[in-house]
Design a protein around this motif. Structure first.
Motif, PDB file in Angstrom:
ATOM      1  N   ASP A   3     -57.381   9.461 -56.053  1.00 25.76           N
ATOM      2  CA  ASP A   3     -57.355   8.074 -55.591  1.00 25.76           C
ATOM      3  C   ASP A   3     -58.492   7.267 -56.206  1.00 25.76           C
ATOM      4  O   ASP A   3     -58.328   6.097 -56.529  1.00 25.76           O
ATOM      5  CB  ASP A   3     -57.443   8.006 -54.068  1.00 25.76           C
ATOM      6  N   PHE A   4     -59.644   7.907 -56.360  1.00 28.53           N
ATOM      7  CA  PHE A   4     -60.793   7.254 -56.972  1.00 28.53           C
ATOM      8  C   PHE A   4     -60.435   6.783 -58.380  1.00 28.53           C
ATOM      9  O   PHE A   4     -60.645   5.630 -58.731  1.00 28.53           O
ATOM     10  CB  PHE A   4     -61.989   8.216 -57.011  1.00 28.53           C
ATOM     11  N   TRP A   5     -59.884   7.697 -59.196  1.00 25.34           N
ATOM     12  CA  TRP A   5     -59.550   7.357 -60.587  1.00 25.34           C
ATOM     13  C   TRP A   5     -58.453   6.308 -60.654  1.00 25.34           C
ATOM     14  O   TRP A   5     -58.523   5.385 -61.472  1.00 25.34           O
ATOM     15  CB  TRP A   5     -59.139   8.604 -61.372  1.00 25.34           C
ATOM     16  N   ASN A   6     -57.434   6.436 -59.800  1.00 20.67           N
ATOM     17  CA  ASN A   6     -56.352   5.447 -59.790  1.00 20.67           C
ATOM     18  C   ASN A   6     -56.875   4.070 -59.401  1.00 20.67           C
ATOM     19  O   ASN A   6     -56.494   3.063 -59.993  1.00 20.67           O
ATOM     20  CB  ASN A   6     -55.241   5.878 -58.832  1.00 20.67           C
ATOM     21  N   ALA A   7     -57.736   4.038 -58.407  1.00 18.02           N
ATOM     22  CA  ALA A   7     -58.286   2.761 -57.952  1.00 18.02           C
ATOM     23  C   ALA A   7     -59.152   2.120 -59.035  1.00 18.02           C
ATOM     24  O   ALA A   7     -59.106   0.906 -59.238  1.00 18.02           O
ATOM     25  CB  ALA A   7     -59.083   2.953 -56.668  1.00 18.02           C
ATOM     26  N   MET A   8     -59.933   2.923 -59.723  1.00 11.87           N
ATOM     27  CA  MET A   8     -60.857   2.394 -60.727  1.00 11.87           C
ATOM     28  C   MET A   8     -60.189   2.126 -62.078  1.00 11.87           C
ATOM     29  O   MET A   8     -60.813   1.556 -62.967  1.00 11.87           O
ATOM     30  CB  MET A   8     -62.030   3.352 -60.908  1.00 11.87           C
ATOM     31  N   ALA A   9     -58.935   2.508 -62.215  1.00 20.00           N
ATOM     32  CA  ALA A   9     -58.230   2.328 -63.492  1.00 20.00           C
ATOM     33  C   ALA A   9     -57.917   0.860 -63.788  1.00 20.00           C
ATOM     34  O   ALA A   9     -57.754   0.483 -64.947  1.00 20.00           O
ATOM     35  CB  ALA A   9     -56.938   3.142 -63.489  1.00 20.00           C
ATOM     36  N   ASP A  10     -57.854   0.038 -62.779  1.00 21.65           N
ATOM     37  CA  ASP A  10     -57.463  -1.358 -62.962  1.00 21.65           C
ATOM     38  C   ASP A  10     -58.689  -2.252 -63.145  1.00 21.65           C
ATOM     39  O   ASP A  10     -59.633  -2.187 -62.359  1.00 21.65           O
ATOM     40  CB  ASP A  10     -56.667  -1.816 -61.737  1.00 21.65           C
ATOM     41  N   PRO A  11     -58.684  -3.123 -64.166  1.00 25.43           N
ATOM     42  CA  PRO A  11     -59.848  -3.982 -64.418  1.00 25.43           C
ATOM     43  C   PRO A  11     -60.145  -4.965 -63.278  1.00 25.43           C
ATOM     44  O   PRO A  11     -61.312  -5.269 -63.015  1.00 25.43           O
ATOM     45  CB  PRO A  11     -59.513  -4.714 -65.709  1.00 25.43           C
ATOM     46  N   THR A  12     -59.128  -5.447 -62.588  1.00 26.83           N
ATOM     47  CA  THR A  12     -59.365  -6.361 -61.470  1.00 26.83           C
ATOM     48  C   THR A  12     -60.095  -5.633 -60.349  1.00 26.83           C
ATOM     49  O   THR A  12     -61.043  -6.171 -59.764  1.00 26.83           O
ATOM     50  CB  THR A  12     -58.040  -6.953 -60.945  1.00 26.83           C
ATOM     51  N   ARG A  13     -59.679  -4.405 -60.061  1.00 26.00           N
ATOM     52  CA  ARG A  13     -60.356  -3.636 -59.007  1.00 26.00           C
ATOM     53  C   ARG A  13     -61.788  -3.297 -59.408  1.00 26.00           C
ATOM     54  O   ARG A  13     -62.694  -3.322 -58.575  1.00 26.00           O
ATOM     55  CB  ARG A  13     -59.548  -2.388 -58.667  1.00 26.00           C
ATOM     56  N   ARG A  14     -62.006  -3.014 -60.681  1.00 29.45           N
ATOM     57  CA  ARG A  14     -63.377  -2.759 -61.132  1.00 29.45           C
ATOM     58  C   ARG A  14     -64.233  -4.009 -60.967  1.00 29.45           C
ATOM     59  O   ARG A  14     -65.401  -3.933 -60.581  1.00 29.45           O
ATOM     60  CB  ARG A  14     -63.391  -2.272 -62.588  1.00 29.45           C
ATOM     61  N   GLU A  15     -63.663  -5.164 -61.214  1.00 25.26           N
ATOM     62  CA  GLU A  15     -64.404  -6.422 -61.046  1.00 25.26           C
ATOM     63  C   GLU A  15     -64.699  -6.674 -59.566  1.00 25.26           C
ATOM     64  O   GLU A  15     -65.782  -7.145 -59.219  1.00 25.26           O
ATOM     65  CB  GLU A  15     -63.623  -7.591 -61.645  1.00 25.26           C
ATOM     66  N   ILE A  16     -63.756  -6.360 -58.691  1.00 23.98           N
ATOM     67  CA  ILE A  16     -63.996  -6.510 -57.254  1.00 23.98           C
ATOM     68  C   ILE A  16     -65.151  -5.606 -56.835  1.00 23.98           C
ATOM     69  O   ILE A  16     -66.052  -6.030 -56.101  1.00 23.98           O
ATOM     70  CB  ILE A  16     -62.715  -6.189 -56.444  1.00 23.98           C
ATOM     71  N   ILE A  17     -65.163  -4.371 -57.320  1.00 26.45           N
ATOM     72  CA  ILE A  17     -66.260  -3.444 -57.027  1.00 26.45           C
ATOM     73  C   ILE A  17     -67.585  -4.041 -57.515  1.00 26.45           C
ATOM     74  O   ILE A  17     -68.595  -4.010 -56.810  1.00 26.45           O
ATOM     75  CB  ILE A  17     -66.014  -2.072 -57.681  1.00 26.45           C
ATOM     76  N   SER A  18     -67.570  -4.610 -58.703  1.00 27.43           N
ATOM     77  CA  SER A  18     -68.775  -5.218 -59.264  1.00 27.43           C
ATOM     78  C   SER A  18     -69.267  -6.374 -58.389  1.00 27.43           C
ATOM     79  O   SER A  18     -70.467  -6.510 -58.143  1.00 27.43           O
ATOM     80  CB  SER A  18     -68.488  -5.702 -60.687  1.00 27.43           C
ATOM     81  N   LEU A  19     -68.357  -7.189 -57.902  1.00 31.89           N
ATOM     82  CA  LEU A  19     -68.728  -8.304 -57.020  1.00 31.89           C
ATOM     83  C   LEU A  19     -69.338  -7.786 -55.718  1.00 31.89           C
ATOM     84  O   LEU A  19     -70.332  -8.326 -55.231  1.00 31.89           O
ATOM     85  CB  LEU A  19     -67.499  -9.163 -56.705  1.00 31.89           C
ATOM     86  N   LEU A  20     -68.752  -6.742 -55.169  1.00 34.26           N
ATOM     87  CA  LEU A  20     -69.228  -6.211 -53.897  1.00 34.26           C
ATOM     88  C   LEU A  20     -70.544  -5.450 -54.038  1.00 34.26           C
ATOM     89  O   LEU A  20     -71.223  -5.214 -53.046  1.00 34.26           O
ATOM     90  CB  LEU A  20     -68.160  -5.322 -53.254  1.00 34.26           C
ATOM     91  N   GLN A  21     -70.918  -5.097 -55.266  1.00 34.74           N
ATOM     92  CA  GLN A  21     -72.227  -4.480 -55.482  1.00 34.74           C
ATOM     93  C   GLN A  21     -73.339  -5.487 -55.185  1.00 34.74           C
ATOM     94  O   GLN A  21     -74.424  -5.112 -54.770  1.00 34.74           O
ATOM     95  CB  GLN A  21     -72.379  -3.995 -56.925  1.00 34.74           C
ATOM     96  N   LYS A  22     -73.047  -6.760 -55.400  1.00 33.39           N
ATOM     97  CA  LYS A  22     -74.043  -7.813 -55.197  1.00 33.39           C
ATOM     98  C   LYS A  22     -74.208  -8.160 -53.727  1.00 33.39           C
ATOM     99  O   LYS A  22     -75.323  -8.318 -53.244  1.00 33.39           O
ATOM    100  CB  LYS A  22     -73.656  -9.047 -56.005  1.00 33.39           C
TER     101      LYS A  22
END
Length: 88
Positions: A3-22
């Protein structure tokens, strides 16, 4: 871990993760950062929640999303164990 790899495979989801890091954000705040429908963002958030990469807290009508650092720490610990702590 799948699930981790599937979730992180999409660029939009990676960007959401990046936003939530802040900082934590509401769904509306996240949606404002993308040129896609609210339904699409909701779908991405659902996938991230199912992979336990983010958590959500609902207060009245507002849902606030946060990064689940525990999952990332477990992932990094697993990588370190697999490849050796000192790069050995």
């Amino acid at each position: 871990m799948k699930d981790f790899w599937n979730a992180m495979a999409d660029p939009t989801r990676r960007e959401i993760i990046s936003l939530l890091q802040k900082h934590d954000m509401t769904a509306g705040e996240i949606s404002e950062k993308f040129d896609v429908s609210n339904a699409t963002i909701s779908h991405h958030l659902k996938i991230l929640r199912e992979a336990e990469l983010i958590t959500s807290e609902k207060v009245k009508q507002t849902i606030t999303y946060s990064l689940n650092m525990t999952v990332f720490q477990e992932f990094l610990a697993g990588i370190a164990a697999k490849f050796g702590k000192g790069g050995e």
